[in-house]
Motif scaffolding. Structure first.
Motif, PDB file in Angstrom:
ATOM      1  N   ALA A  52     -34.074  -6.010   5.272  1.00  0.00           N
ATOM      2  CA  ALA A  52     -34.432  -7.308   4.708  1.00  0.00           C
ATOM      3  C   ALA A  52     -33.960  -7.423   3.258  1.00  0.00           C
ATOM      4  O   ALA A  52     -34.018  -6.457   2.504  1.00  0.00           O
ATOM      5  CB  ALA A  52     -35.946  -7.513   4.775  1.00  0.00           C
ATOM      6  N   LEU A  74     -41.541  -1.695   5.748  1.00  0.00           N
ATOM      7  CA  LEU A  74     -41.229  -2.101   7.121  1.00  0.00           C
ATOM      8  C   LEU A  74     -40.076  -3.105   7.133  1.00  0.00           C
ATOM      9  O   LEU A  74     -39.073  -2.918   7.831  1.00  0.00           O
ATOM     10  CB  LEU A  74     -42.470  -2.719   7.765  1.00  0.00           C
ATOM     11  CG  LEU A  74     -42.254  -3.354   9.134  1.00  0.00           C
ATOM     12  CD1 LEU A  74     -42.320  -2.286  10.201  1.00  0.00           C
ATOM     13  CD2 LEU A  74     -43.263  -4.446   9.400  1.00  0.00           C
ATOM     14  N   ALA A  75     -40.214  -4.152   6.316  1.00  0.00           N
ATOM     15  CA  ALA A  75     -39.166  -5.175   6.282  1.00  0.00           C
ATOM     16  C   ALA A  75     -37.856  -4.580   5.784  1.00  0.00           C
ATOM     17  O   ALA A  75     -36.786  -4.880   6.310  1.00  0.00           O
ATOM     18  CB  ALA A  75     -39.611  -6.342   5.400  1.00  0.00           C
ATOM     19  N   ARG A  76     -37.962  -3.711   4.772  1.00  0.00           N
ATOM     20  CA  ARG A  76     -36.738  -3.116   4.235  1.00  0.00           C
ATOM     21  C   ARG A  76     -36.062  -2.223   5.266  1.00  0.00           C
ATOM     22  O   ARG A  76     -34.836  -2.109   5.296  1.00  0.00           O
ATOM     23  CB  ARG A  76     -37.048  -2.313   2.964  1.00  0.00           C
ATOM     24  CG  ARG A  76     -37.338  -3.204   1.777  1.00  0.00           C
ATOM     25  CD  ARG A  76     -36.638  -2.719   0.511  1.00  0.00           C
ATOM     26  NE  ARG A  76     -36.941  -1.353   0.158  1.00  0.00           N
ATOM     27  CZ  ARG A  76     -36.049  -0.400  -0.021  1.00  0.00           C
ATOM     28  NH1 ARG A  76     -34.762  -0.662   0.143  1.00  0.00           N
ATOM     29  NH2 ARG A  76     -36.427   0.812  -0.350  1.00  0.00           N
ATOM     30  N   TYR A 118     -35.641  -2.802   8.199  1.00  0.00           N
ATOM     31  CA  TYR A 118     -34.772  -3.637   9.034  1.00  0.00           C
ATOM     32  C   TYR A 118     -33.651  -4.256   8.216  1.00  0.00           C
ATOM     33  O   TYR A 118     -32.940  -5.128   8.691  1.00  0.00           O
ATOM     34  CB  TYR A 118     -35.576  -4.756   9.706  1.00  0.00           C
ATOM     35  CG  TYR A 118     -36.751  -4.264  10.494  1.00  0.00           C
ATOM     36  CD1 TYR A 118     -36.619  -3.181  11.366  1.00  0.00           C
ATOM     37  CD2 TYR A 118     -37.989  -4.864  10.376  1.00  0.00           C
ATOM     38  CE1 TYR A 118     -37.706  -2.714  12.077  1.00  0.00           C
ATOM     39  CE2 TYR A 118     -39.079  -4.401  11.093  1.00  0.00           C
ATOM     40  CZ  TYR A 118     -38.926  -3.323  11.931  1.00  0.00           C
ATOM     41  OH  TYR A 118     -40.005  -2.867  12.630  1.00  0.00           O
ATOM     42  N   PRO A 173     -46.483 -15.080   2.728  1.00  0.00           N
ATOM     43  CA  PRO A 173     -47.623 -15.174   3.661  1.00  0.00           C
ATOM     44  C   PRO A 173     -48.829 -14.361   3.200  1.00  0.00           C
ATOM     45  O   PRO A 173     -49.971 -14.794   3.383  1.00  0.00           O
ATOM     46  CB  PRO A 173     -47.087 -14.608   4.974  1.00  0.00           C
ATOM     47  CG  PRO A 173     -45.635 -14.450   4.823  1.00  0.00           C
ATOM     48  CD  PRO A 173     -45.276 -14.586   3.388  1.00  0.00           C
ATOM     49  N   LYS A 188     -45.852  -2.738   4.268  1.00  0.00           N
ATOM     50  CA  LYS A 188     -45.253  -3.911   4.897  1.00  0.00           C
ATOM     51  C   LYS A 188     -43.863  -4.190   4.318  1.00  0.00           C
ATOM     52  O   LYS A 188     -42.956  -4.605   5.026  1.00  0.00           O
ATOM     53  CB  LYS A 188     -46.156  -5.130   4.708  1.00  0.00           C
ATOM     54  CG  LYS A 188     -47.431  -5.039   5.514  1.00  0.00           C
ATOM     55  CD  LYS A 188     -48.173  -6.352   5.521  1.00  0.00           C
ATOM     56  CE  LYS A 188     -49.436  -6.258   6.336  1.00  0.00           C
ATOM     57  NZ  LYS A 188     -50.451  -5.395   5.721  1.00  0.00           N
ATOM     58  N   GLN A 191     -35.739 -12.448   1.722  1.00  0.00           N
ATOM     59  CA  GLN A 191     -36.456 -12.355   3.000  1.00  0.00           C
ATOM     60  C   GLN A 191     -37.824 -11.708   2.803  1.00  0.00           C
ATOM     61  O   GLN A 191     -38.814 -12.145   3.385  1.00  0.00           O
ATOM     62  CB  GLN A 191     -35.651 -11.538   4.013  1.00  0.00           C
ATOM     63  CG  GLN A 191     -34.568 -12.347   4.721  1.00  0.00           C
ATOM     64  CD  GLN A 191     -33.771 -11.492   5.676  1.00  0.00           C
ATOM     65  OE1 GLN A 191     -33.415 -10.361   5.366  1.00  0.00           O
ATOM     66  NE2 GLN A 191     -33.500 -12.028   6.847  1.00  0.00           N
ATOM     67  N   LYS A 200     -41.014 -13.701   3.901  1.00  0.00           N
ATOM     68  CA  LYS A 200     -41.620 -13.224   5.149  1.00  0.00           C
ATOM     69  C   LYS A 200     -42.785 -12.265   4.918  1.00  0.00           C
ATOM     70  O   LYS A 200     -43.587 -12.051   5.821  1.00  0.00           O
ATOM     71  CB  LYS A 200     -40.551 -12.563   6.023  1.00  0.00           C
ATOM     72  CG  LYS A 200     -39.415 -13.512   6.323  1.00  0.00           C
ATOM     73  CD  LYS A 200     -38.861 -13.345   7.699  1.00  0.00           C
ATOM     74  CE  LYS A 200     -37.737 -14.313   7.959  1.00  0.00           C
ATOM     75  NZ  LYS A 200     -38.257 -15.609   8.469  1.00  0.00           N
ATOM     76  N   ILE A 201     -42.879 -11.660   3.734  1.00  0.00           N
ATOM     77  CA  ILE A 201     -43.987 -10.735   3.472  1.00  0.00           C
ATOM     78  C   ILE A 201     -44.849 -11.228   2.305  1.00  0.00           C
ATOM     79  O   ILE A 201     -46.034 -11.470   2.462  1.00  0.00           O
ATOM     80  CB  ILE A 201     -43.464  -9.310   3.155  1.00  0.00           C
ATOM     81  CG1 ILE A 201     -42.523  -8.804   4.249  1.00  0.00           C
ATOM     82  CG2 ILE A 201     -44.637  -8.354   2.936  1.00  0.00           C
ATOM     83  CD1 ILE A 201     -43.197  -8.422   5.537  1.00  0.00           C
TER      84      ILE A 201
END
Lengths: 281, 272
Positions: A190, A184-186, A188, A202, A181, A194, A198-199
């Motif tokens: 992030a 995934l964010a990285r 984009y 949550p 996860k 962030q 966002k990861i």
């Protein structure tokens, strides 16, 4: 019972609750949810039988009031003396809420920061464990010596009881790093911040809620305990006062209020968990 | 669009060394490959040969020890908006519903999502009307289709797929392959795909690159000259069968020699 023997329904993902610290998340997911009117009726019926039975047996065996008052006497004390107890409920709530707010805030921030630095976490964890396992009530006489009989020692005790509980559970949550996860964010682009909001946050939320729930119950415990140790106000003080005056119906009325308070805390976090952390189920 | 001969994506002497407790581990060793714009290239090889390392390096997710990756001639140093990634697992965020998951890239980048395009993609993959569902309410195939939509949502010019359908059953997998083919026919996105399935590699690719076991090197390259869309009839011809076997032999042969080597390296007394 045949229901309990039934083959459980297949679930595509058997909830990942293997990485859980102090407690597990079953409080949020697999609690025995009330499903039908019949179940509600059964629960009410059990209550009627228990309370009615106690009323009858205590009357039948002529148990004196100072040993155990009848449910009806407790109810009458609760209604009749509620105006006397109410201010003390207020004091206890003030101690609980302010102590819990301070402890939880510090605990959360520390958990979030410490889990970012594995070395710091390793060094700090034994001390946090020490704080979790030490009953903070033990410190209350000392705190009273230092801060007097006002709110201050109690609020400190509540914060000390709730904070480490919140922290240790939240830290367990923040430690649940899911490499995929984060990748995934990285992918984009992030930023670290962030990724945190966002990861990581949550993902930690269910465990944070568990920490907050346990922390607040421990806080309530400590607040009442501290009130029993010293000072002239609060529900704990009422308990010692009523029992020393052998006003048992009033005493049990206060106990009842405390039970309801604890249940309300549980229900509150149960619904917060249902709303915000049900994806974990 | 620009220079026909310039590769879209180019890997030059890519080497990645991990330092572990038991010393340095060379995951990939001087890998070089070019991918033309609009091409689909598959990378196959024995497990642990560094395929994923190579792909992650291409996406800029982790740095190379030496060598470089060029996208349109410019070095890729970090995450790049031109590159979309599909991971082994769908990697949907379980606390977000489908709509919110698909818009996640835009949220990170701070861009306004291209709603028309997202709607079109959802229609293509048959996920219309599932927007408010949460990942655990979707089947594995639906989750991976959602991940595909998410990766394509910001119109990357290169799509990197890391064993994207490995966790799916074979029917769902074939369905996903046809979906990727169809999307490619419409968008001509450059695709690099890592897979364990030689059938999948041949069905989708213009070229199949076989990597050798650790340290991972580019061992051999096979052209797949069949026209698209690749029907069931094409896929059951003898040419496809022969190509499949050739690739299989290349991988297995490599493994065999590796096992032989390991066996001779570690001959120990049988009695304990």
């Amino acid at each position: 019972m045949s229901d309990a023997d039934a083959i459980p329904e297949y679930k595509s993902k058997p909830g990942a609750s293997d990485d859980v610290g102090i407690t597990n998340l079953s409080a949020f997911s697999s609690g025995p949810g009330i499903k039908s009117m019949a179940e509600v009726l059964a629960i009410v019926a059990v209550a009627v039988v228990l309370i009615g039975g106690a009323e009858f047996l205590l009357g039948f065996f002529e148990v004196p009031q100072y040993v155990l008052p009848k449910p009806s006497e407790i109810a009458m004390a609760l209604v009749g003396d509620f105006h006397l107890i109410l201010p003390h409920l207020g004091y206890t709530l003030v101690e609980l809420l302010s102590g819990f707010a301070i402890g939880a805030a510090v605990g959360l921030v520390m958990a979030a920061v410490i889990t970012q630095f594995p070395f710091v976490e390793k060094v700090v964890t034994p001390y946090i464990l020490l704080l979790v396992t030490t009953p903070m009530l033990a410190l209350v006489p000392l705190l009273i010596l230092r801060f007097g009989f006002g709110f201050t020692p109690r609020i400190i005790a509540v914060a000390l009881a709730a904070g480490p509980m919140v922290m240790i559970n939240a830290a367990t949550g923040f430690r649940r790093v899911d490499r995929a996860k984060i990748a995934l964010a990285r992918s984009y682009g992030a930023s670290t911040l962030q990724i945190f909001w966002k990861i990581r946050a949550p993902m930690a939320l269910p465990m944070i809620l568990v920490g907050l729930m346990i922390g607040s119950i421990f806080g309530l415990l400590t607040a009442v305990g501290a009130e029993m140790v010293g000072g002239g106000f609060g529900l704990g003080n009422r308990l010692t006062s009523y029992s020393s005056m052998i006003q048992m119906p009033q005493f049990f009325a206060v106990v009842l209020i405390l039970s309801i308070l604890g249940i309300l805390i549980y229900v509150l976090f149960f619904f917060i968990g249902k709303k915000w952390a049900s994806w974990e189920a | 669009m620009d220079g026909q001969n310039n590769p879209k994506l180019s890997v030059r002497g890519a080497t990645k060394v991990y330092s572990t407790r038991s010393g340095d581990l060379v995951a990939i060793d001087r890998c070089s490959l070019d991918v033309k714009a609009g091409e689909i290239v598959s990378i196959v090889g024995p497990s642990g040969c560094g395929k994923t390392t190579l792909l992650w390096s291409m996406s800029g997710l982790h740095p190379l020890s030496s060598g470089e990756v060029l996208l349109d001639g410019k070095p890729v140093k970090g995450p790049n908006p031109e590159i979309g990634m599909v991971f082994q697992e769908a990697t949907l965020l379980p606390w977000r519903n489908l709509d919110s998951n698909i818009r996640f890239p835009f949220e990170i980048k701070g861009n306004r999502p291209d709603e028309a395009w997202i709607g079109e993609l959802l229609h293509k993959v048959g996920l219309e009307g599932f927007g408010s569902r949460f990942p655990r309410e979707l089947s594995g195939g639906m989750q991976q289709r959602a991940a595909l939509v998410r990766a394509l949502s910001f119109k990357p010019s290169v799509l990197l797929m890391d064993e994207p359908f490995g966790a799916l059953d074979s029917f769902t997998r074939e369905e996903m392959n046809r979906l990727v083919e169809q999307i490619w026919l419409e968008t001509q996105t450059t695709i690099v795909l890592i897979t364990h399935s030689i059938e999948e590699a041949i069905f989708l690719s213009d070229r199949v690159i076989v990597m050798s076991a650790r340290p991972g090197r580019v061992a051999k390259e096979y052209k797949v000259p069949f026209p698209r869309p690749r029907s069931f009839e094409i896929m059951s011809t003898k040419e496809v069968f022969d190509l499949t076997n050739a690739i299989k032999l290349e991988i297995v042969g490599d493994q065999k020699s590796r096992f032989a080597q390991q066996a001779s390296d570690t001959i120990q007394p049988a009695a304990e």
